[in-house]
Design a protein around this motif. Structure first.
Motif, short mmCIF file in Angstrom:
data_model
loop_
_atom_site.label_atom_id
_atom_site.label_comp_id
_atom_site.label_asym_id
_atom_site.label_seq_id
_atom_site.Cartn_x
_atom_site.Cartn_y
_atom_site.Cartn_z
N ALA A 141 17.28 -6.95 -18.29
CA ALA A 141 16.65 -5.64 -18.42
C ALA A 141 15.19 -5.79 -18.84
N LEU A 142 14.92 -6.73 -19.75
CA LEU A 142 13.54 -6.96 -20.17
C LEU A 142 12.68 -7.47 -19.01
N GLY A 143 13.25 -8.33 -18.17
CA GLY A 143 12.52 -8.79 -17.00
C GLY A 143 12.11 -7.65 -16.09
N ILE A 144 13.01 -6.68 -15.92
CA ILE A 144 12.71 -5.50 -15.11
C ILE A 144 11.63 -4.65 -15.78
N LEU A 145 11.77 -4.44 -17.07
CA LEU A 145 10.81 -3.60 -17.80
C LEU A 145 9.41 -4.21 -17.80
N PHE A 146 9.33 -5.52 -17.99
CA PHE A 146 8.02 -6.17 -17.98
C PHE A 146 7.37 -6.06 -16.60
N THR A 147 8.18 -6.09 -15.55
CA THR A 147 7.64 -5.92 -14.20
C THR A 147 7.11 -4.51 -14.01
N GLN A 148 7.82 -3.52 -14.53
CA GLN A 148 7.35 -2.14 -14.45
C GLN A 148 6.02 -1.98 -15.20
N VAL A 149 5.88 -2.65 -16.32
CA VAL A 149 4.61 -2.61 -17.04
C VAL A 149 3.52 -3.29 -16.22
N ALA A 150 3.89 -4.37 -15.52
CA ALA A 150 2.92 -5.06 -14.67
C ALA A 150 2.41 -4.14 -13.56
N PHE A 151 3.29 -3.28 -13.04
CA PHE A 151 2.84 -2.30 -12.05
C PHE A 151 1.77 -1.39 -12.65
N LEU A 152 1.99 -0.93 -13.88
CA LEU A 152 1.01 -0.07 -14.53
C LEU A 152 -0.30 -0.81 -14.77
N ALA A 153 -0.22 -2.08 -15.18
CA ALA A 153 -1.44 -2.86 -15.37
C ALA A 153 -2.20 -3.00 -14.05
N HIS A 154 -1.47 -3.21 -12.98
CA HIS A 154 -2.06 -3.30 -11.64
C HIS A 154 -2.75 -2.00 -11.26
N GLU A 155 -2.12 -0.88 -11.54
CA GLU A 155 -2.70 0.42 -11.20
C GLU A 155 -3.90 0.76 -12.08
N ALA A 156 -3.83 0.37 -13.34
CA ALA A 156 -4.99 0.58 -14.22
C ALA A 156 -6.17 -0.26 -13.75
N ALA A 157 -5.90 -1.51 -13.33
CA ALA A 157 -6.97 -2.38 -12.82
C ALA A 157 -7.61 -1.78 -11.58
N HIS A 158 -6.84 -1.02 -10.81
CA HIS A 158 -7.38 -0.33 -9.63
C HIS A 158 -7.97 1.03 -9.99
N ARG A 159 -7.98 1.36 -11.29
CA ARG A 159 -8.59 2.59 -11.78
C ARG A 159 -7.90 3.84 -11.25
N GLN A 160 -6.58 3.80 -11.26
CA GLN A 160 -5.79 4.92 -10.76
C GLN A 160 -5.31 5.87 -11.86
N ILE A 161 -5.37 5.44 -13.13
CA ILE A 161 -4.67 6.18 -14.18
C ILE A 161 -5.58 7.11 -14.96
N LEU A 162 -6.60 6.55 -15.60
CA LEU A 162 -7.48 7.33 -16.47
C LEU A 162 -8.72 7.82 -15.71
N ALA A 163 -9.46 8.71 -16.35
CA ALA A 163 -10.56 9.39 -15.66
C ALA A 163 -11.73 8.46 -15.35
N SER A 164 -12.05 7.54 -16.27
CA SER A 164 -13.21 6.68 -16.06
C SER A 164 -12.80 5.25 -15.74
N GLY A 165 -13.69 4.57 -15.02
CA GLY A 165 -13.43 3.18 -14.67
C GLY A 165 -13.32 2.27 -15.88
N PRO A 166 -14.27 2.32 -16.81
CA PRO A 166 -14.18 1.47 -17.99
C PRO A 166 -12.91 1.70 -18.81
N ALA A 167 -12.47 2.94 -18.90
CA ALA A 167 -11.23 3.23 -19.65
C ALA A 167 -10.03 2.58 -18.97
N ASN A 168 -9.98 2.63 -17.64
CA ASN A 168 -8.91 1.96 -16.91
C ASN A 168 -8.96 0.46 -17.11
N ASP A 169 -10.16 -0.11 -17.09
CA ASP A 169 -10.31 -1.56 -17.29
C ASP A 169 -9.80 -1.96 -18.67
N ARG A 170 -10.16 -1.18 -19.68
CA ARG A 170 -9.70 -1.50 -21.04
C ARG A 170 -8.19 -1.41 -21.14
#
Length: 371
Positions: free
Chosen positions: A85-114
């Motif tokens: 279950a932890l392996g699955i959860l860590f992968t789901q977090v990796a998806f979020l990290a991937h999307e933040a790196a692509h600046r999909q989540i927060l309003a500004s680019g620097p905020a997504n990078d952080r």
């Protein structure tokens, strides 16, 4: 016609009228401008913070359940279910990290990078700077020989010229690499952690965030590993960590592999426009909402490559726009089932692996050249 589909059809209608009014059919190179305009008019390039807050909340609930289960189960081999279950959860977090790196989540680019710089190393154990550099090069030149790091040789050969150079044990693996691919993914989690630390430690010159990322990775390792070895018998503790890493590696690999493996390979010197390059080297996976949840939006790989900053909930609507443009411009658009995509990946890797048997008589040598 639903209220959602009607605006799409209206906008596409205007695009088709533009095409029809031209004296000559517009070149494919102009397609991206047209499609981007449609996506912008549809509001598909805006951020989706509430959606990602809900996803993050669900993941936190999952972690809470896993930690509770770990405490309640105690000295029991059922702990391996918690590890999975932890392996699955860590992968789901990796998806979020991937999307933040692509600046999909927060309003500004620097905020997504952080955000990505924190949750990548701190929760997943992967370096943001390593991943971002590697992934940016992949997006710029998917499946281009010599420029896409995702098709560089790393035990598995993705190009027959690399397969022909294999020697020793690697040669044997390469000869049957399609069948070895998914079993080898059980080691991919460990490999990702190793490459991240290696990048942070060995990269020469200035590297922004180096010490913060290293600190977060080491802190994360301590938080994950120490309780396991404190509360479980030694053998069970090693099994727990092994299962967690194996599930993480297989889940990550199984989510990213269907996207490009087995799609056309671009020669180093080939000239190709952005729209065609991104569409023809990418493969979508059918399944709708469940595939989107399972793969973190990577099932819409074509749209993700055309619009890297597009938030996950809008990719399905962008699919309609892109498919219509591809049909109009006669650009191949590839979409298949998840199981079928795995079959394609295995078959493709086995064909490439033939070069390790006889590099002078490889039936794939002419098939995998540039487009």
């Amino acid at each position: 016609m639903t209220a959602t589909v009607a605006p799409i059809e209206a906008t596409l209608g205007r695009v088709r009228q533009t095409y029809a009014s031209e004296k000559s059919f517009p070149p494919v190179a102009r397609a991206y401008t047209q499609v981007s305009q449609v996506a912008k008019e549809m509001g598909l390039l805006r951020r989706a913070p509430l959606f990602y807050a809900a996803v993050a909340g669900a993941i936190l609930v999952g972690f809470g359940g896993a930690i509770t289960g770990f405490i309640l189960l105690g000295d029991s081999w059922f702990q391996l279910l918690i590890a999975g279950a932890l392996g699955i959860l860590f992968t789901q977090v990796a998806f979020l990290a991937h999307e933040a790196a692509h600046r999909q989540i927060l309003a500004s680019g620097p905020a997504n990078d952080r955000l990505s710089r924190i949750i990548g190393p701190g929760l997943v154990g992967m370096s943001y700077s390593w991943w971002n550099s590697k992934h940016s090069r992949h997006h710029a030149n998917p499946n281009r020989v010599g420029k896409d790091p995702d098709i560089e040789i790393d035990t598995i050969s993705f190009v027959e010229d690399d397969a022909a150079k294999a020697r020793g044990l690697v040669r044997f693996i390469t000869q049957h690499q399609g069948w070895f691919f998914f079993p080898l993914l059980t080691l991919e989690g460990l490999n990702l952690h190793f490459l991240s630390i290696k990048h942070l430690v060995t990269t020469r010159g200035p590297l922004p965030g180096r010490w913060m990322e290293l600190s977060l990775i080491l802190l994360r390792l301590a938080v994950v590993i120490v309780p396991v070895f404190l509360f479980l018998p030694l053998g069970m503790a090693f099994a727990f960590i092994g299962v967690q890493l194996a599930v993480f590696g297989v889940y990550m690999g199984a989510s990213f592999a269907p996207n490009h493996k087995g799609m056309p390979i671009i020669a180093p010197d080939a000239r190709i426009d952005f729209f065609t390059k991104q569409v023809r080297t990418s493969r979508n996976v059918r399944g709708g909402w469940w595939a989107t949840a399972l793969m973190g939006g990577l099932n819409y790989q074509v749209e993700h490559h055309l619009f890297p900053s597009m938030a996950r909930p809008y990719l399905s609507r962008a699919r309609d726009i892109v498919r219509d443009a591809c049909e109009t411009l006669d650009v191949p658009y590839t979409e298949t089932s998840l199981l079928r995509s795995y079959g394609i990946v295995i078959s493709y890797l086995n064909r490439v692996g033939l070069a390790a048997r006889d590099p002078f008589d490889c039936p794939t040598r002419g098939q995998l050249r540039g487009i």
